[in-house]
Motif scaffolding. Structure first.
Motif, PDB file in Angstrom:
ATOM      1  N   ALA A   9      29.098  19.875   5.334  1.00 15.88           N
ATOM      2  CA  ALA A   9      28.996  19.354   3.967  1.00 15.88           C
ATOM      3  C   ALA A   9      30.381  18.969   3.436  1.00 15.88           C
ATOM      4  CB  ALA A   9      28.338  20.384   3.052  1.00 15.88           C
ATOM      5  N   SER A  10      31.373  19.803   3.690  1.00 11.76           N
ATOM      6  CA  SER A  10      32.741  19.489   3.247  1.00 11.76           C
ATOM      7  C   SER A  10      33.278  18.245   3.940  1.00 11.76           C
ATOM      8  CB  SER A  10      33.679  20.661   3.531  1.00 11.76           C
ATOM      9  OG  SER A  10      33.323  21.758   2.742  1.00 11.76           O
ATOM     10  N   ILE A  11      33.037  18.149   5.221  1.00  8.42           N
ATOM     11  CA  ILE A  11      33.486  16.973   5.966  1.00  8.42           C
ATOM     12  C   ILE A  11      32.759  15.727   5.466  1.00  8.42           C
ATOM     13  CG2 ILE A  11      33.451  15.877   8.250  1.00  8.42           C
ATOM     14  CD1 ILE A  11      34.149  18.661   9.386  1.00  8.42           C
ATOM     15  N   GLY A  12      31.464  15.862   5.189  1.00  3.42           N
ATOM     16  CA  GLY A  12      30.689  14.738   4.660  1.00  3.42           C
ATOM     17  C   GLY A  12      31.252  14.232   3.350  1.00  3.42           C
ATOM     18  N   GLU A  13      31.640  15.139   2.459  1.00  2.00           N
ATOM     19  CA  GLU A  13      32.235  14.743   1.176  1.00  2.00           C
ATOM     20  C   GLU A  13      33.535  13.979   1.403  1.00  2.00           C
ATOM     21  OE1 GLU A  13      32.717  18.025  -1.541  1.00  2.00           O
ATOM     22  OE2 GLU A  13      30.683  18.734  -1.114  1.00  2.00           O
ATOM     23  N   HIS A  14      34.359  14.477   2.287  1.00  2.00           N
ATOM     24  CA  HIS A  14      35.640  13.825   2.577  1.00  2.00           C
ATOM     25  C   HIS A  14      35.417  12.421   3.147  1.00  2.00           C
ATOM     26  CE1 HIS A  14      39.732  13.205   3.948  1.00  2.00           C
ATOM     27  NE2 HIS A  14      39.248  12.918   5.144  1.00  2.00           N
ATOM     28  N   ILE A  15      34.525  12.312   4.111  1.00  2.00           N
ATOM     29  CA  ILE A  15      34.254  11.013   4.742  1.00  2.00           C
ATOM     30  C   ILE A  15      33.649  10.046   3.734  1.00  2.00           C
ATOM     31  CG2 ILE A  15      32.837   9.842   6.485  1.00  2.00           C
ATOM     32  CD1 ILE A  15      33.226  12.372   8.254  1.00  2.00           C
ATOM     33  N   ASP A  16      32.715  10.534   2.920  1.00  2.00           N
ATOM     34  CA  ASP A  16      32.097   9.691   1.897  1.00  2.00           C
ATOM     35  C   ASP A  16      33.155   9.130   0.956  1.00  2.00           C
ATOM     36  OD1 ASP A  16      29.925   8.582   0.270  1.00  2.00           O
ATOM     37  OD2 ASP A  16      30.382  10.205  -1.143  1.00  2.00           O
ATOM     38  N   HIS A  17      34.039   9.993   0.486  1.00  2.00           N
ATOM     39  CA  HIS A  17      35.113   9.551  -0.415  1.00  2.00           C
ATOM     40  C   HIS A  17      35.995   8.491   0.261  1.00  2.00           C
ATOM     41  CE1 HIS A  17      38.137   9.650  -3.540  1.00  2.00           C
ATOM     42  NE2 HIS A  17      39.048   9.817  -2.600  1.00  2.00           N
ATOM     43  N   ALA A  18      36.323   8.718   1.528  1.00  2.00           N
ATOM     44  CA  ALA A  18      37.186   7.774   2.255  1.00  2.00           C
ATOM     45  C   ALA A  18      36.526   6.398   2.364  1.00  2.00           C
ATOM     46  CB  ALA A  18      37.510   8.321   3.644  1.00  2.00           C
TER      47      ALA A  18
ATOM     48  N   ALA B 260      22.814  11.494   0.268  1.00  2.00           N
ATOM     49  CA  ALA B 260      22.425  12.056  -1.024  1.00  2.00           C
ATOM     50  C   ALA B 260      23.424  11.698  -2.115  1.00  2.00           C
ATOM     51  CB  ALA B 260      22.288  13.569  -0.917  1.00  2.00           C
ATOM     52  N   GLU B 261      24.692  11.775  -1.818  1.00  2.00           N
ATOM     53  CA  GLU B 261      25.704  11.497  -2.836  1.00  2.00           C
ATOM     54  C   GLU B 261      25.622  10.041  -3.325  1.00  2.00           C
ATOM     55  OE1 GLU B 261      28.178  12.618  -5.632  1.00  2.00           O
ATOM     56  OE2 GLU B 261      27.293  13.989  -4.180  1.00  2.00           O
ATOM     57  N   ASN B 262      25.237   9.159  -2.441  1.00  2.00           N
ATOM     58  CA  ASN B 262      25.183   7.745  -2.808  1.00  2.00           C
ATOM     59  C   ASN B 262      23.813   7.280  -3.256  1.00  2.00           C
ATOM     60  OD1 ASN B 262      27.947   6.548  -2.161  1.00  2.00           O
ATOM     61  ND2 ASN B 262      27.516   7.878  -0.427  1.00  2.00           N
ATOM     62  N   LEU B 263      22.764   7.856  -2.711  1.00  2.00           N
ATOM     63  CA  LEU B 263      21.404   7.385  -2.993  1.00  2.00           C
ATOM     64  C   LEU B 263      20.599   8.387  -3.808  1.00  2.00           C
ATOM     65  CD1 LEU B 263      20.726   5.870   0.552  1.00  2.00           C
ATOM     66  CD2 LEU B 263      21.608   4.699  -1.498  1.00  2.00           C
ATOM     67  N   GLY B 264      21.177   9.551  -4.110  1.00  2.00           N
ATOM     68  CA  GLY B 264      20.523  10.533  -4.963  1.00  2.00           C
ATOM     69  C   GLY B 264      19.830  11.655  -4.226  1.00  2.00           C
ATOM     70  N   TYR B 265      19.321  11.384  -3.036  1.00  2.00           N
ATOM     71  CA  TYR B 265      18.557  12.389  -2.291  1.00  2.00           C
ATOM     72  C   TYR B 265      18.561  12.013  -0.814  1.00  2.00           C
ATOM     73  CZ  TYR B 265      14.589  14.886  -0.308  1.00  2.00           C
ATOM     74  OH  TYR B 265      13.789  15.675   0.485  1.00  2.00           O
ATOM     75  N   ALA B 266      18.508  13.037   0.024  1.00  2.00           N
ATOM     76  CA  ALA B 266      18.305  12.825   1.456  1.00  2.00           C
ATOM     77  C   ALA B 266      17.701  14.089   2.049  1.00  2.00           C
ATOM     78  CB  ALA B 266      19.625  12.503   2.159  1.00  2.00           C
TER      79      ALA B 266
ATOM     80  N   CYS C 151      24.830  20.463  15.933  1.00  2.00           N
ATOM     81  CA  CYS C 151      24.112  19.313  15.374  1.00  2.00           C
ATOM     82  C   CYS C 151      24.055  19.369  13.850  1.00  2.00           C
ATOM     83  CB  CYS C 151      22.708  19.227  15.951  1.00  2.00           C
ATOM     84  SG  CYS C 151      22.695  18.985  17.743  1.00  2.00           S
ATOM     85  N   MET C 152      24.341  20.527  13.274  1.00  2.00           N
ATOM     86  CA  MET C 152      24.383  20.632  11.822  1.00  2.00           C
ATOM     87  C   MET C 152      25.521  19.806  11.247  1.00  2.00           C
ATOM     88  SD  MET C 152      21.846  22.216  10.620  1.00  2.00           S
ATOM     89  CE  MET C 152      20.958  21.387  11.906  1.00  2.00           C
ATOM     90  N   MET C 153      26.516  19.507  12.066  1.00  2.00           N
ATOM     91  CA  MET C 153      27.576  18.607  11.601  1.00  2.00           C
ATOM     92  C   MET C 153      26.960  17.249  11.283  1.00  2.00           C
ATOM     93  SD  MET C 153      30.353  20.274  11.387  1.00  2.00           S
ATOM     94  CE  MET C 153      31.528  18.969  11.185  1.00  2.00           C
ATOM     95  N   THR C 154      26.143  16.732  12.189  1.00  2.00           N
ATOM     96  CA  THR C 154      25.488  15.441  11.952  1.00  2.00           C
ATOM     97  C   THR C 154      24.554  15.535  10.765  1.00  2.00           C
ATOM     98  OG1 THR C 154      25.650  14.756  14.261  1.00  2.00           O
ATOM     99  CG2 THR C 154      23.900  13.722  12.931  1.00  2.00           C
ATOM    100  N   SER C 155      23.718  16.556  10.726  1.00  2.00           N
ATOM    101  CA  SER C 155      22.766  16.697   9.633  1.00  2.00           C
ATOM    102  C   SER C 155      23.475  16.725   8.284  1.00  2.00           C
ATOM    103  CB  SER C 155      21.943  17.977   9.813  1.00  2.00           C
ATOM    104  OG  SER C 155      21.031  18.142   8.746  1.00  2.00           O
ATOM    105  N   ASN C 156      24.508  17.540   8.169  1.00  2.00           N
ATOM    106  CA  ASN C 156      25.179  17.690   6.882  1.00  2.00           C
ATOM    107  C   ASN C 156      26.047  16.511   6.504  1.00  2.00           C
ATOM    108  OD1 ASN C 156      24.788  20.451   5.426  1.00  2.00           O
ATOM    109  ND2 ASN C 156      24.510  20.743   7.608  1.00  2.00           N
ATOM    110  N   VAL C 157      26.720  15.924   7.456  1.00  2.00           N
ATOM    111  CA  VAL C 157      27.517  14.737   7.142  1.00  2.00           C
ATOM    112  C   VAL C 157      26.583  13.604   6.713  1.00  2.00           C
ATOM    113  CG1 VAL C 157      29.035  12.967   8.102  1.00  2.00           C
ATOM    114  CG2 VAL C 157      29.505  15.376   8.547  1.00  2.00           C
ATOM    115  N   PHE C 158      25.520  13.349   7.478  1.00  2.00           N
ATOM    116  CA  PHE C 158      24.566  12.301   7.123  1.00  2.00           C
ATOM    117  C   PHE C 158      23.905  12.614   5.781  1.00  2.00           C
ATOM    118  CE2 PHE C 158      23.290   9.883  11.238  1.00  2.00           C
ATOM    119  CZ  PHE C 158      24.617   9.800  11.627  1.00  2.00           C
ATOM    120  N   GLY C 159      23.449  13.866   5.618  1.00  2.00           N
ATOM    121  CA  GLY C 159      22.761  14.254   4.384  1.00  2.00           C
ATOM    122  C   GLY C 159      23.658  14.175   3.169  1.00  2.00           C
ATOM    123  N   ALA C 160      24.891  14.653   3.299  1.00  2.00           N
ATOM    124  CA  ALA C 160      25.827  14.631   2.165  1.00  2.00           C
ATOM    125  C   ALA C 160      26.140  13.204   1.735  1.00  2.00           C
ATOM    126  CB  ALA C 160      27.114  15.375   2.533  1.00  2.00           C
ATOM    127  N   ILE C 161      26.401  12.333   2.696  1.00  2.00           N
ATOM    128  CA  ILE C 161      26.746  10.944   2.362  1.00  2.00           C
ATOM    129  C   ILE C 161      25.548  10.222   1.768  1.00  2.00           C
ATOM    130  CG2 ILE C 161      27.384   8.697   3.347  1.00  2.00           C
ATOM    131  CD1 ILE C 161      29.235  10.286   5.276  1.00  2.00           C
TER     132      ILE C 161
END
Length: 182
Positions: free
Chosen positions: A56-65, A137-143, A125-135
């Motif tokens: 989730a933390s990595i997803g937030e960082h990547i999303d921001h970038a 959800a943050e942009n589209l509201g839900y995932a 695989c939770m890295m993929t789930s959380n990075v994909f989910g975080a990005i």
């Protein structure tokens, strides 16, 4: 008695050994061993939970970038799909979009960024789930992310479904993600 000339020769010989050891392999092996230790000590479900926090933390960082690089406040659905494929490409995954609709994006994958070191480590695989989910959800509201097939489980490739709208019930193994300001 040690001979300095012998030590210098030994150092040169060791430095020239054809070992498959460099930073990328070392870090992937480190993560594999950490995940394996967690899985052995607390179980796959709990290990997945710990790795989810990191993802989730990595997803937030990547999303921001990506949003900064694209100069946008929020990514569109098309941009989310493109970003998820691109970020995996950049870390040597081989994700691609199989299907895209208003309700979901289905991804396939032919190569895991962890390589063969992911085998037997489904918690990674939770890295993929959380990075994909975080990005998403943050942009589209839900995932909600479903890891239908994974290389870690021994499949030839991965099939990851990112649902973009809530359903009446969470499917087995699916994780939900929500925009932080909602």
């Amino acid at each position: 008695m040690d001979h300095p000339a012998t030590e210098i020769g030994a150092t040169k010989n060791v430095a020239c050994l054809p070992l498959p050891l460099e930073r990328d392999v070392f870090l992937r092996r480190l993560l594999r061993e950490l995940a394996g230790t967690l899985q052995d000590v607390v179980g796959v479900q709990e290990a997945s939970g710990y790795i989810s926090v990191v993802g989730a933390s990595i997803g937030e960082h990547i999303d921001h970038a990506y949003r900064s690089a694209l100069s946008v406040d929020r990514l569109s659905r098309d941009q989310v799909a493109a970003v998820l494929v691109d970020l995996k490409r950049r870390i040597q995954g081989d994700f691609f979009v199989i299907e895209e609709s208003e309700d979901r994006i289905v991804f396939g994958n032919r190569a895991c960024p962890f390589g063969e070191l992911v085998l037997g480590r489904p918690s990674l695989c939770m890295m993929t789930s959380n990075v994909f989910g975080a990005i998403a959800a943050e942009n589209l509201g839900y995932a909600a992310v479903s890891l239908e097939r994974t290389i870690a489980q021994g499949h030839e490739g991965c099939r990851v479904v990112v649902y973009l709208r809530p359903s009446d019930g969470v499917r087995h193994g699916m994780r939900e993600y929500f925009r932080k300001d909602d």
